[in-house]
Motif scaffolding. Sequence first.
Motif, short mmCIF file in Angstrom:
data_model
loop_
_atom_site.label_atom_id
_atom_site.label_comp_id
_atom_site.label_asym_id
_atom_site.label_seq_id
_atom_site.Cartn_x
_atom_site.Cartn_y
_atom_site.Cartn_z
N ASP A 66 -4.64 6.48 35.15
CA ASP A 66 -5.34 7.59 35.78
C ASP A 66 -5.01 8.91 35.09
O ASP A 66 -3.98 9.05 34.44
N GLU A 126 -4.29 12.73 36.30
CA GLU A 126 -4.03 13.48 37.51
C GLU A 126 -4.37 14.95 37.27
O GLU A 126 -3.93 15.54 36.29
N LYS A 153 -19.45 14.80 34.56
CA LYS A 153 -19.78 13.84 35.63
C LYS A 153 -19.03 14.21 36.90
O LYS A 153 -17.80 14.39 36.86
N PRO A 154 -19.72 14.33 38.03
CA PRO A 154 -19.02 14.71 39.26
C PRO A 154 -18.01 13.63 39.70
O PRO A 154 -18.34 12.45 39.69
N VAL A 155 -16.80 14.06 40.03
CA VAL A 155 -15.80 13.11 40.53
C VAL A 155 -15.36 13.45 41.95
O VAL A 155 -14.93 12.58 42.70
N LEU A 156 -15.47 14.72 42.31
CA LEU A 156 -15.00 15.14 43.62
C LEU A 156 -15.96 16.17 44.20
O LEU A 156 -16.39 17.07 43.50
N PHE A 204 -5.83 15.47 42.60
CA PHE A 204 -6.58 14.22 42.73
C PHE A 204 -6.45 13.43 41.43
O PHE A 204 -5.98 13.96 40.42
N LYS A 205 -6.81 12.15 41.51
CA LYS A 205 -6.65 11.28 40.34
C LYS A 205 -7.98 10.66 39.95
O LYS A 205 -8.76 10.28 40.81
N VAL A 206 -8.20 10.55 38.66
CA VAL A 206 -9.44 9.97 38.17
C VAL A 206 -9.12 8.83 37.21
O VAL A 206 -8.40 9.02 36.23
N LYS A 207 -9.65 7.66 37.54
CA LYS A 207 -9.41 6.49 36.68
C LYS A 207 -10.32 6.56 35.46
O LYS A 207 -11.47 6.97 35.55
N ASN A 248 -15.26 13.80 49.01
CA ASN A 248 -16.09 12.69 48.58
C ASN A 248 -15.76 12.37 47.13
O ASN A 248 -15.77 13.26 46.28
N LEU A 249 -15.47 11.11 46.88
CA LEU A 249 -14.98 10.71 45.56
C LEU A 249 -16.04 9.88 44.85
O LEU A 249 -16.75 9.09 45.47
N SER A 250 -16.16 10.08 43.53
CA SER A 250 -17.14 9.30 42.76
C SER A 250 -16.71 9.21 41.31
O SER A 250 -15.79 9.91 40.88
N ASN A 251 -17.38 8.37 40.55
CA ASN A 251 -17.16 8.23 39.11
C ASN A 251 -15.70 8.04 38.72
O ASN A 251 -15.18 8.71 37.83
N GLY A 252 -15.03 7.15 39.41
CA GLY A 252 -13.66 6.80 39.02
C GLY A 252 -12.58 7.60 39.72
O GLY A 252 -11.39 7.37 39.48
N ALA A 253 -12.95 8.55 40.57
CA ALA A 253 -11.92 9.28 41.30
C ALA A 253 -11.22 8.31 42.25
O ALA A 253 -11.87 7.54 42.95
N GLN A 254 -9.90 8.30 42.23
CA GLN A 254 -9.12 7.35 43.00
C GLN A 254 -8.95 7.81 44.45
O GLN A 254 -9.15 8.98 44.75
N PHE A 301 -6.96 9.14 46.33
CA PHE A 301 -5.74 9.92 46.37
C PHE A 301 -6.08 11.40 46.46
O PHE A 301 -6.86 11.91 45.67
N ILE A 302 -5.49 12.06 47.46
CA ILE A 302 -5.67 13.51 47.59
C ILE A 302 -4.33 14.10 48.00
O ILE A 302 -3.66 13.59 48.89
#
Lengths: 104, 155
Positions: free
Chosen positions: A15, A17, A55-58, A74-77, B108-114, B116-117
């Motif tokens: 991920d 972070e 690309k929107p993630v949050l 927040f974390k993004v894979k 709201n999470l998308s595109n690989g967001a885990q 976790f907040i």
Amino acid sequence: MAEPMKIRASVKGDDAEVKCLMNHPMETGLRKDAKTGALVPAHHITNVTATVNGKPVLDAQWGGGISKNPYLAFKVKGAKKGDKVVVNWVDNTGDKNSAEAAIG
Amino acid sequence: MNILRRNVLKGAGAAGAVSVAMAAGLLKPGMAFAADWNKAVFESKDLGSVMGAVGGAGAAAGDISVKAPDIAENGAVVPVEITSNIAGTESIIIIGEKNTQPMLAEFNLSNGAQGFISTRIKMGATSNVRALVKAGGKMYTAAKEVKVTIGGCGG
């Protein structure tokens, strides 16, 4: 005008972070001024969005219950070193701010 | 004097940027992002109606960790970390059960967001910090009690 926001992003395992620190009074609209006794009008961030390489993630909605000068992580894979992270916020008065960082 | 001048320049610069954005059609006058802010839920003072509105009423217990201090000396700044281990976590909602306005935030999470907040919240009184997680169209929940010695809502 809004103060700048701090943002830092780093890869941890699978991920990335992202951590950010925003400058905002985050008034709920429920607090009374200690001297005058009048309610302090609401002034808080309502929407926060983040993108990685566009690309929107949050996509978040906030109330006044988030602490003053908000911290958010927040974390993004799958995000990689060098990818561009952008975080935007807008408050209930229409004020807004944005910051970007490359994942390091 | 110099400080005043600098502020005037700064203000002029900001106004300029906004009008450029408007001209480019990026910003429509009078239309703010706040349009998609769920005012009714965020300003509600009734926990039951908030839970109903966000679909938390029938939420099942789930594999969610809510990390927060046992005792918060200062209710104005309570660090909270929510990790959802539920596959396909789409959104995370944070609720302060005894806050005047219980609805704190929705992510709201998308595109690989885990799932976790980590953030910091205000708490008015000792109560549960409740996390609601939406995954695959279902709601899950978990909570942790935080004792607050000084309320953070300044009432």
